[in-house]
Motif scaffolding. Structure first.
Motif, short mmCIF file in Angstrom:
data_model
loop_
_atom_site.label_atom_id
_atom_site.label_comp_id
_atom_site.label_asym_id
_atom_site.label_seq_id
_atom_site.Cartn_x
_atom_site.Cartn_y
_atom_site.Cartn_z
N ASN A 235 -3.14 3.19 -15.20
CA ASN A 235 -4.33 4.04 -15.05
C ASN A 235 -4.12 5.13 -14.01
N ALA A 236 -3.22 4.88 -13.06
CA ALA A 236 -2.98 5.85 -11.99
C ALA A 236 -2.42 7.16 -12.52
N GLU A 237 -1.77 7.11 -13.68
CA GLU A 237 -1.16 8.31 -14.26
C GLU A 237 -2.19 9.36 -14.66
N SER A 238 -3.43 8.92 -14.94
CA SER A 238 -4.44 9.86 -15.42
C SER A 238 -5.65 9.95 -14.48
N LEU A 239 -5.47 9.53 -13.23
CA LEU A 239 -6.59 9.56 -12.28
C LEU A 239 -6.88 10.97 -11.78
N LEU A 247 -7.73 4.28 -5.13
CA LEU A 247 -6.44 3.77 -5.60
C LEU A 247 -5.59 3.32 -4.42
N LYS A 248 -5.56 4.13 -3.37
CA LYS A 248 -4.76 3.78 -2.19
C LYS A 248 -5.30 2.51 -1.54
N SER A 249 -6.61 2.37 -1.46
CA SER A 249 -7.22 1.16 -0.90
C SER A 249 -6.81 -0.07 -1.69
N ASN A 250 -6.79 0.07 -3.02
CA ASN A 250 -6.40 -1.06 -3.87
C ASN A 250 -4.94 -1.44 -3.65
N LEU A 251 -4.08 -0.44 -3.51
CA LEU A 251 -2.67 -0.72 -3.26
C LEU A 251 -2.47 -1.44 -1.93
#
Length: 323
Positions: A235-239, A247-251
């Motif tokens: 999903n990160a490819e189309s954020l 996204l960074k928080s999730n990582l």
């Protein structure tokens, strides 16, 4: 009233503990005694187990009311756990093959001495039994000479790669250790570090998505978490730009929980490697301008062999390390 003496042996009477068999979910009559050792004729019941046994002059031994002897091997574990963890503790681990008789016996003798006779959980609240490890489909054993030690693996692979490989299988399932397992773990870790590096200048959001990690509440379902991580990467490819803080928080949450993404030098690109890639990309660009597409394709193949992925756009060519 839970033990008896015969010929300088002290045995635990399984019939005296009504919860015997609760861990394996079997009644005493369904359990098979003597699966590891020959059943002693001194026992009142084949399932009874030794608490104290005589020692020969060559064996370790201590004086006791029943003569010189030593504790049974089940007793050793109850004594050690009480000494270091207390009479009651949360998590007890071990291999699947230890559920019966070893862990059943541990519970019985501990509940009848230090803990509560009527409550097996008064000894240990949670039991986590791990599956066996095989090497390329073969059982790991000293006799086969295929024992692999973690400190040996760390000379060849990054510690976080080994960690991910071990977490790729549920702890209760068998883990077949092979080249593909470590390769897939390395590939996933590379992607995670690459994505985190791309978000280096992004400030993380305050709240990560707990939905991502809730699957761990299902008996530590680490393979399920791995599947969620792969979805996150896809999903990160189309954020959109505004989604990147989350996204960074999730990582970072994934890294904290799994003990990864903590090595700031991981896959750090040397200046020599960077110069080599930049020169190859410039040569490829010049070849394309001269319409020498054969040379351009050859250079692209060389970059792929180096583990470099390139992306052409109107603004120019960008690249990243993917393996």
């Amino acid at each position: 009233k839970h033990a008896y003496e015969k010929d300088k042996h002290v045995y635990f009477s399984v019939n005296s503990f009504k919860n015997y068999g609760k861990l394996s979910n079997k009644k005493p009559g369904e359990l098979e005694a003597g699966s590891r050792v020959e059943i002693s004729k001194l026992k009142n019941n084949p399932l009874d187990f030794v608490l104290w046994k005589p020692s020969s002059t060559d064996d370790p031994g201590w004086d006791s009311p029943w003569g010189r002897g030593r504790p049974g091997w089940h007793l050793e574990c109850s004594v050690m756990s009480e000494k270091y963890l207390g009479k009651n503790f949360d998590i007890h681990g071990g291999g699947l093959d230890l559920i019966f008789p070893h862990h059943e016996n541990e519970i019985a003798q501990s509940c009848c001495t230090a803990a509560e006779n009527s409550n097996p959980e008064s000894y240990a609240k949670y039991w986590m039994h791990n599956g066996f490890v095989t090497i390329d489909g073969e059982k790991m054993s000293k006799s086969l000479g295929n024992i692999i030690l973690v400190n040996e693996l760390t000379h060849k692979y990054h510690g976080e790669v080994i960690r991910l490989a071990l977490l790729s299988t549920h702890y209760r399932q068998a883990l077949d250790w092979n080249d593909n397992v470590i390769h897939q773990a390395k590939k996933l870790l590379d992607k995670l570090y690459s994505l985190l590096n791309e978000l280096n200048d992004v400030k993380e959001s305050k709240e990560p998505d707990n939905d991502l990690i809730e699957i761990l509440l299902d008996d530590l379902n680490t393979p399920g978490l791995m599947a969620n991580i792969n979805k996150l990467l896809k999903n990160a490819e189309s954020l959109e730009e505004g989604d990147k803080p989350n996204l960074k928080s999730n990582l970072l949450l994934i890294g904290k929980l799994m003990g990864i993404l903590e090595d700031k030098s991981y896959n750090q690109i040397s200046s020599e490697f960077k110069d080599k890639v930049d020169n190859l990309i410039e040569d490829r660009s010049n070849a394309k301008k001269k319409r020498d597409f054969e040379l351009a394709d050859k250079i692209r193949s060389e970059l792929i062999d180096l583990g470099v992925e390139i992306n052409d756009s109107p603004e120019g060519t960008t690249w990243k390390v993917v393996k």
